[in-house]
Scaffold this active site. Structure first.
Site, PDB file in Angstrom:
ATOM      1  N   HIS A  25      43.001  26.476  31.780  1.00 44.55           N
ATOM      2  CA  HIS A  25      44.384  26.879  32.003  1.00 44.55           C
ATOM      3  C   HIS A  25      45.470  26.365  30.879  1.00 44.55           C
ATOM      4  O   HIS A  25      46.322  26.914  30.469  1.00 44.55           O
ATOM      5  CB  HIS A  25      44.883  25.868  33.325  1.00 44.55           C
ATOM      6  CG  HIS A  25      44.289  26.528  34.356  1.00 44.55           C
ATOM      7  ND1 HIS A  25      44.156  25.903  35.658  1.00 44.55           N
ATOM      8  CD2 HIS A  25      43.845  27.695  34.966  1.00 44.55           C
ATOM      9  CE1 HIS A  25      43.695  26.392  36.667  1.00 44.55           C
ATOM     10  NE2 HIS A  25      43.422  27.688  36.131  1.00 44.55           N
ATOM     11  N   HIS A  28      40.499  37.846  38.801  1.00 44.57           N
ATOM     12  CA  HIS A  28      39.929  37.041  39.869  1.00 44.57           C
ATOM     13  C   HIS A  28      40.763  35.867  40.013  1.00 44.57           C
ATOM     14  O   HIS A  28      40.672  34.695  38.978  1.00 44.57           O
ATOM     15  CB  HIS A  28      38.421  36.395  39.232  1.00 44.57           C
ATOM     16  CG  HIS A  28      37.376  37.671  39.077  1.00 44.57           C
ATOM     17  ND1 HIS A  28      37.597  38.538  37.950  1.00 44.57           N
ATOM     18  CD2 HIS A  28      36.352  38.132  39.717  1.00 44.57           C
ATOM     19  CE1 HIS A  28      36.653  39.407  37.970  1.00 44.57           C
ATOM     20  NE2 HIS A  28      35.831  39.074  39.041  1.00 44.57           N
ATOM     21  N   SER A  76      45.304  29.950  38.244  1.00 47.42           N
ATOM     22  CA  SER A  76      45.981  30.526  37.439  1.00 47.42           C
ATOM     23  C   SER A  76      47.223  31.420  37.768  1.00 47.42           C
ATOM     24  O   SER A  76      48.100  31.590  37.003  1.00 47.42           O
ATOM     25  CB  SER A  76      44.839  31.554  36.470  1.00 47.42           C
ATOM     26  OG  SER A  76      43.758  32.139  37.917  1.00 47.42           O
ATOM     27  N   GLU A 131      42.329  39.533  44.206  1.00 46.97           N
ATOM     28  CA  GLU A 131      41.301  38.489  44.822  1.00 46.97           C
ATOM     29  C   GLU A 131      40.900  39.275  46.049  1.00 46.97           C
ATOM     30  O   GLU A 131      41.152  39.689  47.042  1.00 46.97           O
ATOM     31  CB  GLU A 131      42.188  37.222  45.411  1.00 46.97           C
ATOM     32  CG  GLU A 131      41.546  36.346  46.173  1.00 46.97           C
ATOM     33  CD  GLU A 131      40.060  35.954  45.494  1.00 46.97           C
ATOM     34  OE1 GLU A 131      40.192  35.494  44.434  1.00 46.97           O
ATOM     35  OE2 GLU A 131      39.007  35.923  46.285  1.00 46.97           O
ATOM     36  N   ASP A 152      38.748  44.918  44.254  1.00 52.54           N
ATOM     37  CA  ASP A 152      37.744  44.454  42.981  1.00 52.54           C
ATOM     38  C   ASP A 152      38.733  44.351  41.592  1.00 52.54           C
ATOM     39  O   ASP A 152      39.432  45.324  41.209  1.00 52.54           O
ATOM     40  CB  ASP A 152      36.861  45.661  42.736  1.00 52.54           C
ATOM     41  CG  ASP A 152      35.907  45.374  41.421  1.00 52.54           C
ATOM     42  OD1 ASP A 152      35.032  44.325  41.744  1.00 52.54           O
ATOM     43  OD2 ASP A 152      36.175  45.788  40.434  1.00 52.54           O
ATOM     44  N   GLY A 153      38.668  43.337  40.892  1.00 49.87           N
ATOM     45  CA  GLY A 153      39.792  43.026  39.877  1.00 49.87           C
ATOM     46  C   GLY A 153      39.103  43.910  38.667  1.00 49.87           C
ATOM     47  O   GLY A 153      40.051  44.111  37.955  1.00 49.87           O
ATOM     48  N   ASP A 171      38.087  36.221  35.016  1.00 48.13           N
ATOM     49  CA  ASP A 171      37.575  34.883  35.421  1.00 48.13           C
ATOM     50  C   ASP A 171      36.752  34.710  36.730  1.00 48.13           C
ATOM     51  O   ASP A 171      37.030  34.273  37.738  1.00 48.13           O
ATOM     52  CB  ASP A 171      38.829  33.743  35.788  1.00 48.13           C
ATOM     53  CG  ASP A 171      38.372  32.276  36.143  1.00 48.13           C
ATOM     54  OD1 ASP A 171      37.239  32.011  35.676  1.00 48.13           O
ATOM     55  OD2 ASP A 171      39.347  31.663  36.724  1.00 48.13           O
TER      56      ASP A 171
HETATM   57  N1  SAM Z   1      41.227  32.336  38.037  1.00 46.90           N
HETATM   58  C1  SAM Z   1      41.441  31.306  39.279  1.00 46.90           C
HETATM   59  C2  SAM Z   1      41.921  30.221  38.624  1.00 46.90           C
HETATM   60  O1  SAM Z   1      41.998  29.905  37.384  1.00 46.90           O
HETATM   61  O2  SAM Z   1      42.738  29.369  39.450  1.00 46.90           O
HETATM   62  C3  SAM Z   1      40.112  30.917  40.088  1.00 46.90           C
HETATM   63  C4  SAM Z   1      39.041  32.143  40.075  1.00 46.90           C
HETATM   64  S1  SAM Z   1      37.577  31.880  40.710  1.00 46.90           S
HETATM   65  C5  SAM Z   1      36.744  31.292  39.302  1.00 46.90           C
HETATM   66  C6  SAM Z   1      36.891  33.418  41.056  1.00 46.90           C
HETATM   67  C7  SAM Z   1      37.365  34.279  42.068  1.00 46.90           C
HETATM   68  O3  SAM Z   1      37.019  35.512  42.160  1.00 46.90           O
HETATM   69  C8  SAM Z   1      37.078  33.777  43.649  1.00 46.90           C
HETATM   70  O4  SAM Z   1      37.964  33.197  44.277  1.00 46.90           O
HETATM   71  C9  SAM Z   1      36.232  34.963  44.180  1.00 46.90           C
HETATM   72  O5  SAM Z   1      36.562  35.233  45.367  1.00 46.90           O
HETATM   73  C10 SAM Z   1      37.092  36.061  43.324  1.00 46.90           C
HETATM   74  N2  SAM Z   1      36.433  37.358  43.257  1.00 46.90           N
HETATM   75  C11 SAM Z   1      34.870  37.304  43.060  1.00 46.90           C
HETATM   76  N3  SAM Z   1      34.660  38.568  42.642  1.00 46.90           N
HETATM   77  C12 SAM Z   1      35.700  39.306  42.810  1.00 46.90           C
HETATM   78  C13 SAM Z   1      36.039  40.858  42.145  1.00 46.90           C
HETATM   79  N4  SAM Z   1      35.023  41.602  42.028  1.00 46.90           N
HETATM   80  N5  SAM Z   1      37.299  40.915  42.401  1.00 46.90           N
HETATM   81  C14 SAM Z   1      38.283  40.131  42.580  1.00 46.90           C
HETATM   82  N6  SAM Z   1      37.991  38.954  43.002  1.00 46.90           N
HETATM   83  C15 SAM Z   1      36.608  38.422  43.075  1.00 46.90           C
END
Ligand code: SAM
Length: 281
Positions: A19, A42, A98, A116, A144-145, A165
């Site tokens: 961050h 993500h 984030s 997400e 999917d991100g 992330d």
């Molecule tokens: N970026 C966030 C932050 O800094 O506050 C934290 C994100 S966390 C490490 C990862 C997130 O990605 C989780 O909430 C998970 O559910 C989500 N996730 C996992 N695979 C994903 C995908 N293929 N596409 C989108 N989200 C996904």
């Protein structure tokens, strides 16, 4: 399989490096009037209750944001970061994700695209972004991100900061990060791409930075912050990293002065150290 929930880890040492870097990058983007896109592949839930049962289970934030909040005589960039966090968090017991940080730093004409996959965290993210009054500046997708990012490139604004992330609980994340970036750079070469990855003893984690450097050998920045000595059994995360492709030109100088202090603040044993490597054309 979606087992990862960021609420258990919110505000930990990895969030501090991630961050803080995101803060520096978006502050740099804000120096020019031209609008930009912020894309978060993500996103997580957006806002976290540090008093809640998930955050309290291990209490990782005590070794992260709690330490930073108590630290004195911070260098200017870290002081600006902690000051900004305090001003954007609605209550003391909350910590931002984030998307919350990005919605607070971006301006009226900037756009946010948030992805997400987890159904519960997607719901939390929607509620939290509504609370933040994100409004029509932002679109949130439960999809999917990696694919979502590619579909958005190049952004109409031709200026974009992207955060990738993933949880890395599944081995495929390492390869998907590299393949997605390869494709993203073909579509939008000048984008600023920030990748978070964990520092683990396992091979795919150790190899990732070399793979990333091959994608942009002349224009990258790697900032690793190790909070402790790797454990002898090879388990656990001893640090984390932000790898930035096309970093703002000030970022290296800003991290040079603040990473040593951040490492001291977050150190858990004598093995704490940082790595700052970059090539900027
Ligand atoms: N970026 C966030 C932050 O800094 O506050 C934290 C994100 S966390 C490490 C990862 C997130 O990605 C989780 O909430 C998970 O559910 C989500 N996730 C996992 N695979 C994903 C995908 N293929 N596409 C989108 N989200 C996904």
């Amino acid at each position: 399989m979606l087992s990862y929930r960021h609420a258990f880890h919110a505000g930990n040492h990895a969030d501090m490096l991630k961050h803080f870097t995101l803060f520096l990058v978006l502050e740099y983007f804000n120096r020019k009037d031209k609008p930009y896109w912020y894309i978060d592949t993500h996103s997580g839930a957006g806002l976290y209750d540090l008093g809640g049962s998930e955050a309290q289970k291990v209490g990782e934030y005590r070794q992260g944001i709690a330490r930073l909040n108590q630290a004195q005589n911070l260098p200017p960039e870290l002081a600006a970061f902690t000051g900004r966090l305090k001003s954007i968090l609605p209550q003391e017991n909350l910590y931002c994700g984030s998307p919350w940080l990005a919605q607070a730093l971006t301006r009226e004409n900037d756009k946010l695209r948030l992805f997400e996959l987890h159904p519960a965290d997607f719901q939390h993210l929607q509620n939290n972004m509504r609370e933040a009054r994100l409004g029509r500046r932002g679109i949130i997708g439960q999809s999917d991100g990696y694919q979502g990012l590619i579909a958005l490139l190049p952004p109409p604004a031709r200026r974009a900061a992207v955060l990738i992330d993933p949880p890395y609980e599944e081995k495929q994340d390492y390869q998907r990060v590299v393949h997605t970036l390869k494709d993203a750079l073909k579509r939008f070469e000048q984008g600023c791409y920030m990748v978070w990855y964990p520092c683990l003893s396992r091979e795919d984690s150790r190899k990732l930075p070399e793979e990333l450097k091959k994608l942009a050998p002349d224009n990258f920045l790697q900032a690793e912050l190790h909070v402790r000595t790797p454990s002898s059994d090879g388990f656990g995360m001893h640090g984390s990293s932000m790898f930035v492709i096309n970093p703002p030109y000030l970022l290296a100088e800003q991290l040079k002065s603040s990473l040593p202090v951040l490492t001291d603040i977050l150190a858990q044993d004598q093995g704490a150290r940082f790595v700052l490597d970059y090539q900027i054309q």
